[in-house]
Scaffold this motif. Structure first.
Motif, PDB file in Angstrom:
ATOM      1  N   LEU A   8      13.951   0.307  58.875  1.00 15.76           N
ATOM      2  CA  LEU A   8      13.053  -0.391  59.796  1.00 15.76           C
ATOM      3  C   LEU A   8      12.447   0.549  60.833  1.00 15.76           C
ATOM      4  CD1 LEU A   8      11.795  -3.022  60.784  1.00 15.76           C
ATOM      5  CD2 LEU A   8      13.883  -3.463  62.102  1.00 15.76           C
ATOM      6  N   GLU A   9      13.260   1.435  61.395  1.00 24.05           N
ATOM      7  CA  GLU A   9      12.757   2.331  62.445  1.00 24.05           C
ATOM      8  C   GLU A   9      11.685   3.273  61.906  1.00 24.05           C
ATOM      9  OE1 GLU A   9      13.309   2.051  65.635  1.00 24.05           O
ATOM     10  OE2 GLU A   9      14.510   0.290  65.100  1.00 24.05           O
ATOM     11  N   PHE A  10      11.907   3.816  60.691  1.00 23.00           N
ATOM     12  CA  PHE A  10      10.876   4.656  60.082  1.00 23.00           C
ATOM     13  C   PHE A  10       9.599   3.846  59.840  1.00 23.00           C
ATOM     14  CE2 PHE A  10      14.325   7.617  58.767  1.00 23.00           C
ATOM     15  CZ  PHE A  10      13.744   8.789  59.236  1.00 23.00           C
ATOM     16  N   TYR A  37       8.166  -5.184  56.668  1.00 20.70           N
ATOM     17  CA  TYR A  37       8.898  -5.920  57.707  1.00 20.70           C
ATOM     18  C   TYR A  37       9.722  -7.065  57.108  1.00 20.70           C
ATOM     19  CZ  TYR A  37       6.712  -3.532  61.676  1.00 20.70           C
ATOM     20  OH  TYR A  37       6.333  -2.599  62.609  1.00 20.70           O
ATOM     21  N   ALA A  38       9.143  -7.746  56.123  1.00 17.70           N
ATOM     22  CA  ALA A  38       9.855  -8.860  55.493  1.00 17.70           C
ATOM     23  C   ALA A  38      11.122  -8.377  54.786  1.00 17.70           C
ATOM     24  CB  ALA A  38       8.934  -9.570  54.507  1.00 17.70           C
ATOM     25  N   LYS A  39      11.009  -7.273  54.048  1.00 21.18           N
ATOM     26  CA  LYS A  39      12.177  -6.746  53.329  1.00 21.18           C
ATOM     27  C   LYS A  39      13.232  -6.197  54.267  1.00 21.18           C
ATOM     28  CE  LYS A  39       9.903  -5.715  48.924  1.00 21.18           C
ATOM     29  NZ  LYS A  39       9.389  -4.667  48.016  1.00 21.18           N
ATOM     30  N   CYS A  40      12.823  -5.728  55.447  1.00 26.45           N
ATOM     31  CA  CYS A  40      13.786  -5.223  56.446  1.00 26.45           C
ATOM     32  C   CYS A  40      14.373  -6.342  57.294  1.00 26.45           C
ATOM     33  CB  CYS A  40      13.109  -4.193  57.346  1.00 26.45           C
ATOM     34  SG  CYS A  40      12.711  -2.643  56.500  1.00 26.45           S
ATOM     35  N   GLY A  41      13.928  -7.587  57.070  1.00 26.29           N
ATOM     36  CA  GLY A  41      14.482  -8.724  57.798  1.00 26.29           C
ATOM     37  C   GLY A  41      13.844  -8.984  59.143  1.00 26.29           C
ATOM     38  N   ALA A  46       6.538  -9.262  60.820  1.00 29.13           N
ATOM     39  CA  ALA A  46       5.715  -9.552  59.641  1.00 29.13           C
ATOM     40  C   ALA A  46       4.689 -10.633  59.959  1.00 29.13           C
ATOM     41  CB  ALA A  46       6.605  -9.984  58.480  1.00 29.13           C
ATOM     42  N   VAL A  47       5.121 -11.691  60.668  1.00 26.74           N
ATOM     43  CA  VAL A  47       4.212 -12.778  61.058  1.00 26.74           C
ATOM     44  C   VAL A  47       3.145 -12.255  62.021  1.00 26.74           C
ATOM     45  CG1 VAL A  47       4.065 -14.998  62.261  1.00 26.74           C
ATOM     46  CG2 VAL A  47       5.938 -14.569  60.648  1.00 26.74           C
ATOM     47  N   MET A  48       3.552 -11.354  62.935  1.00 20.70           N
ATOM     48  CA  MET A  48       2.595 -10.794  63.895  1.00 20.70           C
ATOM     49  C   MET A  48       1.478 -10.041  63.166  1.00 20.70           C
ATOM     50  SD  MET A  48       3.234  -7.898  66.795  1.00 20.70           S
ATOM     51  CE  MET A  48       3.277  -6.642  65.513  1.00 20.70           C
ATOM     52  N   GLY A  67       9.038 -13.078  52.244  1.00 16.24           N
ATOM     53  CA  GLY A  67       9.789 -12.747  53.447  1.00 16.24           C
ATOM     54  C   GLY A  67      10.495 -13.953  54.025  1.00 16.24           C
ATOM     55  N   TYR A  68       9.781 -15.082  54.103  1.00 16.08           N
ATOM     56  CA  TYR A  68      10.405 -16.325  54.583  1.00 16.08           C
ATOM     57  C   TYR A  68      11.592 -16.709  53.694  1.00 16.08           C
ATOM     58  CZ  TYR A  68       6.727 -17.535  58.002  1.00 16.08           C
ATOM     59  OH  TYR A  68       5.887 -17.564  59.081  1.00 16.08           O
TER      60      TYR A  68
END
Length: 738
Positions: A8-10, A37-41, A46-48, A67-68
Motif C-alpha cells: 500500500l505504501e509503495f 487500493y481495492a486489493k490493498c484493502g 479507491a472510492v475517492m 473491491g467492495y
C-alpha cells in the motif's frame, strides 16, 4: 504489482508521482489506482479516486465492485451495479461474474436468479467465466438440482466447470455422484488439477471404499501430485476417514520437507478421531520440537486427545503452548481447553480459561456449564445457565442437557421440569433422546419411579434403550424389582447384548432372595457369550499412565501398593466410626482389592506430598448414597495413614453421575441447614487426626459408562451430625462402611 503484493505504501508513493506528472486524468491509470487500493484493502481511497474520475467506464466500475466484494461491502456493490446504466455503461461478462459470486457468498438466490435471467438475455451464458460463476452460485445456495441442470446445458465445460459441480456435490454429500462426474471428466479428455483431486479424494474417503481409494491414490502418484501440499494433505484425510491411520502416517512421512501446518493438523485430527490419542500427542510433540507453527486447528483436536485419555499433565503442557502461541483468548481453543480440563476433573482451571476468553460464545458457555455439572457442583451450573440467558445468549440442546443433568444431581426436580418445559415452549429447542433420558434420571433418582415410567410412556418419540436405562438404574437404587424387570425387558428387546442389564437384575434378585432367578441371569449371559467389560482404574504419574484391574499384581510396585493398602485398612479399623466394626472383616476380602483402591495407593506412594491424586475409571462404581432434597454429594473424606497429605482423587464420568464407592470408612458431607456446602477441614498431623476424629479430604468424581450396581447388603450406613464451620448450623453427613 503493488496491488498484487499488497504494498500500500509503495502504491501511495506512485499515486503521488502520477499526480505530479499530470497522468491523473488518464482512465487507464485511474482504473489501475482503484484496483490497487481495492486489493490493498483501502476501499476509501479507491472510492475517492473513483469519484474524482471525469468519466466512468465499465472497467473502473468493475474494479470498484471487486473491491467492495473483497472488503465484504456487498450492499455497496449492489448499489454500484444498479447505477451502471445511469453512467452510460452496460455490465459485461466480468461484471456478471463478480455479482454472481457475491450472490453465492450471501446465498441471495432471488437476486442470483434475476442475474441469471439478465445473463441469458445479454447472451453471456456462452462465456465460460459467467457460466462457471452461475454454477458456483447455485451450488453455494444449495440448489443442486438447478446446478446439475445448468451443467448439463453448458455449451462449453472446462476444468473449472467440472470442479465446481464436483465440489458442489461433495459439499452436499453426493459422494457417489461426485466420483461419477470425476470419471466422466477424465473420459471427456480433461485432466484433473490439484483442487479436483483434493475433492475427489475427500469424496472417495467418505464413501468408505478402500479399493477405490487405493486406485485413486495410484492415479495421484502417476500424475506426480502425491507429495504436494493440497493433494498430500487430502490423502492423509482420506486414509483417516477409512481408519487406516498407518497409511495416513506413511503418507505424512513421505511428504518429508513438503509437510505444512495444514498436513500436520490433518494427521493429528485423523489420529484423534480414530481414538489414537497417544499417537496424536507424539505427533504434536514432534511439531513443537521442530518449531512448527500451531493454530486453533492444531490446538482444538490435540486438546480433545488430552480429554479422551484423560491426561491432566499433557493438558497443562499444551495449555502452556496455547498461551505461548497467543491463542489463550481464542474462543474455539478456549472451549476445547475447558472441555479438556473438565474431563481431567479440574473445574477451577476450566473456569480460569473461561474468564480469559475475549468473546465467549454459546459453545464456551456450554463448556463451562458442563464443567460444573459433571464435576460435583450442579448448583453453580444452574446459576451459570441463568447468567448466560441474562447476557443474551440463546441456549442450545447441549446447554439444556448439561443443566438438566445438574438439576438431576442436585435434587432440583421442580427446576428441572420447568427448564425442560422452557426448552420447548420458550426457546423452541426440540428435545432429543438424551434430554428424555435425563428427565427419566431426574425423576428416577429422586425415587419417583412411577412418574418416570409415565414420562417414558408419554414421550413423543419411541423410547430407546438409552431412555429405559436410567429407569433401570433408579429401580436398582430404590429396590423396585417389578419395574426393573419391565425396563430390562424393553432394553434387551433393543440391545440384547447389554451386559449391565443381566448383572443388575441378577444382583436385585439376590437381594430379594430369588437366587434361582439370579442364577438364570448368569446362565443367560454365559449362553449368549455376553461378557461384562472389566472395571479398571488408571492414574497419571510423571507423564505415564498406570492402569490397574481388580486384584492386580502385575505392576512393578505391587508389593508397596498392597502394603500401603493394608496400612490404611489397619488405621481405619482402629479409628472408624461403626455400629458393627466386624463388618469390615466380613466385607474386606470382597472389596479390598478394587482397582480404584490400588490406583489410589499407588498415587499415595508415588506422588509428592500435597500433590493431587487423580484417579480415572472406565466403569461407574455405585454405592447407594442418599442425599437430601437440597443436598449435593460434593466430597468424601477418608482417614489417611502417615505420611499422607490432603489429596484430591478425581473419578470423572462423562454423563455426570457422581456416586461413591469405598472399601473403607468414608464420610459424605451433604450440606448445612442453610444449603451451604461444607468446607474442607483444617490440616492436622496424622496422630492428631486420629485423636480428634478430623479427616483428610478426598474429592471423588466417578468416571465410566456402565450401569453396574453393587448390592445394598455391601453397605452399612449410620447417620451422624456435625456443625457447619461457616454458619454453625448442624450439617448432615453419611458414614459408609463396607
Amino acid at each position: 504489482f503493488c496491488g498484487g503484493e499488497g504494498c500500500l505504501e509503495f502504491g501511495r508513493t506512485y499515486h503521488g508521482l502520477i499526480a505530479k506528472t499530470g497522468l491523473y486524468g488518464d482512465e487507464f491509470v485511474n482504473t489501475s489506482l482503484i484496483d490497487m487500493y481495492a486489493k490493498c484493502g483501502d476501499i476509501d481511497s479507491a472510492v475517492m479516486v473513483f469519484n474524482q474520475m471525469p468519466r466512468l467506464d465499465v472497467a473502473s466500475c468493475n474494479c470498484l465492485i471487486s473491491g467492495y466484494a473483497n472488503c465484504g461491502l456487498f450492499e455497496e456493490a449492489f448499489r454500484l451495479f444498479m447505477n451502471y446504466e445511469s453512467w452510460g455503461n452496460k455490465p459485461n461478462s466480468y461484471t456478471y461474474s463478480s455479482m454472481l459470486a457475491i450472490c453465492g457468498t450471501l446465498s441471495a438466490i432471488e437476486e442470483g436468479k434475476q442475474l441469471h435471467a439478465q445473463v441469458v438475455k445479454m447472451q453471456y451464458l456462452s462465456e465460460t467465466a459467467v457460466s462457471n460463476a452461475l454454477l458456483t452460485m447455485y451450488c453455494k445456495c444449495e440448489l443442486m438440482a438447478d446446478a446439475e441442470s445448468l451443467f448439463e446445458r453448458l455449451p462449453q465445460r472446462n476444468i473449472v466447470s467440472w470442479t465446481a459441480i464436483i465440489h458442489g456435490l461433495y459439499q452436499h454429500e453426493g459422494f457417489e455422484k461426485a466420483m461419477r462426474l470425476f470419471c466422466l471428466m477424465r473420459e471427456s479428455g480433461i485432466e484433473p488439477n490439484d483442487y479436483t483431486f483434493t475433492i475427489a479424494l475427500a469424496s472417495c474417503g467418505n464413501m468408505k471404499n478402500i479399493d477405490n481409494c487405493r486406485l485413486l491414490h495410484g492415479l495421484v502418484i502417476k500424475k506426480g501430485m502425491a507429495l504436494g501440499e493440497f493433494v498430500g494433505t487430502a490423502l492423509i484425510y482420506m486414509y483417516s476417514e477409512l481408519r487406516e491411520t498407518d497409511d495416513a502416517e506413511k503418507q505424512f512421512k513421505e511428504m518429508g520437507n513438503l509437510t505444512s501446518k495444514v498436513s500436520r493438523n490433518a494427521l493429528i485430527k485423523g489420529l484423534v478421531q480414530n481414538e489414537k490419542a497417544n499417537e496424536a500427542l507424539d505427533a504434536f510433540s514432534e511439531m513443537v520440537r521442530k518449531d512448527a507453527a500451531c493454530d486453533e486447528f492444531t490446538f482444538s483436536p490435540i486438546l480433545k486427545a488430552c480429554a479422551s485419555l484423560p491426561s491432566f499433565m499433557s493438558c497443562q503442557q499444551i495449555h502452556a503452548q496455547v498461551v505461548k502461541a497467543n491463542f489463550d483468548k481464542n474462543t474455539h481453543v478456549g472451549s476445547s481447553l475447558i472441555e479438556a480440563y473438565t474431563r481431567c476433573g479440574s473445574v477451577e482451571d476450566a473456569e480460569k480459561v473461561f474468564s480469559r476468553i475475549s468473546a465467549p460464545d454459546v459453545v464456551s458457555w456450554n463448556s463451562v456449564i458442563k464443567a460444573y455439572s459433571q464435576n460435583g457442583n450442579p448448583r453453580r451450573a444452574i446459576s451459570l445457565f441463568r447468567r448466560m440467558i441474562i447476557k443474551g445468549f440463546r441456549p442450545t440442546g447441549s446447554t439444556f442437557l448439561s443443566v438438566l443433568s445438574a438439576c438431576s444431581h442436585s435434587g432440583k426436580i421442580q427446576d428441572g421440569q420447568e427448564i425442560f418445559q422452557s426448552m420447548i415452549n420458550e426457546f423452541g429447542v426440540l428435545p432429543e433422546e438424551a434430554h428424555y433420558s435425563c428427565m427419566v434420571d431426574l425423576l428416577g433418582r429422586s425415587g419417583q419411579i412411577e412418574k418416570a415410567l409415565d414420562f417414558i410412556n408419554n414421550t413423543p418419540i419411541k423410547p430407546t434403550a438409552s431412555i429405559w436405562r436410567p429407569l433401570l438404574a433408579a429401580c436398582r437404587c430404590h429396590n423396585n424389582l417389578r419395574i426393573a424387570e419391565f425396563a430390562a425387558k424393553h432394553i434387551l428387546a433393543m440391545d440384547p447384548n447389554d451386559a449391565t442389564v443381566y448383572v443388575t437384575l441378577s444382583n436385585m434378585y439376590i437381594e430379594a432372595g430369588l437366587l434361582e432367578n439370579a442364577e438364570n441371569q448368569r446362565k443367560l449371559m454365559k449362553l449368549k457369550e455376553i461378557i461384562k467389560e472389566p472395571g479398571c482404574s488408571w492414574i497419571e504419574v510423571n507423564n505415564k499412565i498406570h492402569k490397574f484391574f481388580s486384584r492386580d499384581r502385575t505392576h512393578p510396585e505391587s508389593e508397596k501398593i498392597y502394603d500401603k493398602l493394608k496400612q490404611i485398612m489397619m488405621l481405619i479399623k482402629g479409628t472408624a466410626y461403626s455400629t458393627n466394626a466386624d463388618s469390615l472383616e466380613v466385607k474386606e476380602d470382597f472389596c479390598l482389592y478394587h482397582s480404584e483402591k490400588l490406583a489410589v495407593c499407588f498415587g499415595l506412594i508415588s506422588l509428592a506430598a500435597g500433590k493431587p491424586v487423580r484417579i480415572f475409571k472406565n466403569l461407574r462404581v455405585v454405592v447407594h448414597v442418599e442425599t437430601t432434597g437440597n443436598g449435593n454429594v460434593l466430597s468424601a473424606s477418608l482417614y489417611a495413614s502417615t505420611p499422607v497429605h490432603p489429596s484430591q482423587c478425581y473419578y470423572q464420568r462423562s454423563s455426570g453421575t457422581y456416586q461413591l464407592d469405598s472399601a473403607y470408612c468414608v464420610i459424605v458431607p451433604i450440606s448445612c441447614q442453610r444449603g451451604q456446602a461444607l468446607g474442607s477441614p483444617p490440616k492436622f498431623a496424622p496422630d492428631q487426626m486420629v485423636k480428634s476424629g478430623r479427616l483428610t479430604q478426598l474429592h471423588l468424581i466417578i468416571d465410566g459408562t456402565s450401569d453396574a450396581h453393587k448390592p445394598l447388603d455391601k453397605i452399612l450406613k449410620t447417620n451422624v451430625h456435625r456443625r457447619c464451620p461457616s454458619c454453625s448450623s448442624q450439617a448432615r453427613e453419611r458414614h459408609i462402611l463396607y
